[in-house]
Design a protein around this motif. Structure first.
Motif, PDB file in Angstrom:
ATOM      1  N   PRO A 193       0.915  -1.226  -0.041  1.00 40.39           N
ATOM      2  CA  PRO A 193       0.026   0.010   0.036  1.00 40.39           C
ATOM      3  C   PRO A 193       0.720   1.110   0.045  1.00 40.39           C
ATOM      4  O   PRO A 193       1.698   1.190   0.496  1.00 40.39           O
ATOM      5  N   SER A 194       0.361   2.215  -0.635  1.00 38.47           N
ATOM      6  CA  SER A 194       1.121   3.575  -0.634  1.00 38.47           C
ATOM      7  C   SER A 194       0.291   4.541   0.411  1.00 38.47           C
ATOM      8  O   SER A 194      -0.520   4.755   0.464  1.00 38.47           O
ATOM      9  N   VAL A 197      -1.742   7.769  -0.632  1.00 37.42           N
ATOM     10  CA  VAL A 197      -3.175   7.731  -1.048  1.00 37.42           C
ATOM     11  C   VAL A 197      -3.983   8.710  -0.456  1.00 37.42           C
ATOM     12  O   VAL A 197      -3.750   9.148   0.648  1.00 37.42           O
ATOM     13  N   TYR A 200      -5.288   8.621   3.563  1.00 37.08           N
ATOM     14  CA  TYR A 200      -4.253   8.760   4.366  1.00 37.08           C
ATOM     15  C   TYR A 200      -3.642  10.158   4.528  1.00 37.08           C
ATOM     16  O   TYR A 200      -3.619  10.593   5.449  1.00 37.08           O
ATOM     17  N   TYR A 221      -4.729   1.959   9.161  1.00 36.53           N
ATOM     18  CA  TYR A 221      -3.513   1.409   8.315  1.00 36.53           C
ATOM     19  C   TYR A 221      -2.768   0.824   9.356  1.00 36.53           C
ATOM     20  O   TYR A 221      -1.639   0.064   8.737  1.00 36.53           O
ATOM     21  N   PRO A 269      -6.831   5.340  -8.860  1.00 35.81           N
ATOM     22  CA  PRO A 269      -6.135   6.013  -7.528  1.00 35.81           C
ATOM     23  C   PRO A 269      -4.612   5.270  -7.211  1.00 35.81           C
ATOM     24  O   PRO A 269      -4.537   3.997  -7.760  1.00 35.81           O
ATOM     25  N   ASN A 271      -3.345   4.012  -4.932  1.00 31.57           N
ATOM     26  CA  ASN A 271      -3.116   3.205  -3.539  1.00 31.57           C
ATOM     27  C   ASN A 271      -2.231   2.098  -3.365  1.00 31.57           C
ATOM     28  O   ASN A 271      -2.205   1.588  -2.538  1.00 31.57           O
ATOM     29  N   LYS A 272      -1.327   1.835  -4.459  1.00 34.36           N
ATOM     30  CA  LYS A 272      -0.313   0.921  -4.501  1.00 34.36           C
ATOM     31  C   LYS A 272       0.789   1.516  -4.850  1.00 34.36           C
ATOM     32  O   LYS A 272       1.037   2.213  -5.661  1.00 34.36           O
TER      33      LYS A 272
END
Length: 297
Positions: A193-194, A197, A200, A221, A269, A271-272
């Motif tokens: 996961p990034s 995002v 976050y 998270y 998105p 998100n990764k």
């Protein structure tokens, strides 16, 4: 590599600087933030429990149903992962190590592609499921264990860590261990996961503006459970982690389509983080792919 045994709470788990402080207080844990590299991670915990601590757990009907109901989740992503691996590696006869193998679904894809795959999965219940459901034997000792360094040094042509590095207690040690067991010229694949995002970033903003009273999504998270999230990376930090272990980053992106040369969706998105890295040395075959090992007589 920083020795985890020598770390104190002020030491950053990524860069090793004595610059981390308890900055974000959540209901169940505290996030430490490094002033040098801005790495976010929860307070140090004991290492992941070794396989023998789970010997009392059995794969009962409830556990079987729970795992089986989730087999279909992410199946499409497994195919994308395989396509990415095939872009960089010729799989027939290649020795592969899948770390955090779950119940072995990606390992099955590797073997269908005629690769010689081994899987590591710390969860005893998932190892039992893999054996009964797919006739797969997965190893319980994590890659940081001396057995991997002593028995499998410079053994594997490729290593995968799909949604794994965020779960380990000491990510730099894990990446360094993969470097040790990978052959020169071998390739490392991972995703995680990034931290970039939007939820976050909004949560951090709300926490700062409210003086810590509002955390929004941040508690979701991180987890102090053995296999919970211990840290969340930015793309720059993930590249730093693999480079300081000795790897060369070959590619990095936010989607498999992007790394496979396909046009990503306009509003996909981020998100990764998906990263491909290579251990220097060794010979390469056609199209930049590592040369497969010779066939066993």
């Amino acid at each position: 590599m920083t020795n985890p045994g020598s770390l104190e709470p002020r030491h950053c788990k990524l860069c090793g600087a004595s610059a981390a402080s308890q900055t974000i207080h959540l209901p169940s844990t505290t996030i430490q933030v490094c002033r040098e590299c801005d790495f976010h991670f929860i307070d140090y915990l004991d290492p992941l429990p070794p396989a023998e601590t789970e010997q009392h757990k059995e794969l009962d009907e409830k556990s079987w149903k729970y795992i089986e109901e989730r087999l279909g989740i992410g199946e499409g992503e497994l195919v994308w992962r395989l396509r990415l691996v095939e872009k960089y590696c010729s799989l027939p006869g290649t020795r592969c190590l899948d770390i955090g193998a779950g119940v072995g679904q990606f390992l099955l894809l590797l073997r269908a592609a005629e690769a010689l795959g081994i899987g590591i999965e710390p969860s005893r219940l998932r190892r039992l499921f893999a054996r009964k459901k797919f006739d797969l034997h997965l190893e319980g000792q994590t890659v940081e264990s001396p057995i991997w360094r002593d028995k499998y040094r410079a053994t594997f042509d490729l290593i995968t860590l799909w949604d794994v590095i965020e779960h380990v207690n000491f990510p730099a040690e894990t990446i360094q261990s993969t470097f040790t067991v990978l052959k020169p010229g071998g390739v490392l694949f991972l995703d995680t996961p990034s931290r970039e995002v939007l939820p976050y970033r909004i949560s951090l903003w709300a926490h700062r503006l409210s003086g810590g009273r509002i955390s929004l999504f941040l508690p979701g998270y991180y987890s102090t459970l053995p296999y919970g999230h211990k840290q969340i990376f930015t793309p720059r930090q993930l590249a730093q982690c693999v480079e300081q272990a000795g790897f060369e980053v070959l590619a990095q992106g936010a989607g498999y389509d992007e790394l496979l040369g396909m046009r990503p969706p306009l509003l996909r998105p981020k998100n990764k983080i998906i990263l491909v890295a290579r251990k220097p040395g060794g010979e390469e075959g056609a199209n930049g792919k590592p040369t497969p090992p010779p066939e066993t007589p």
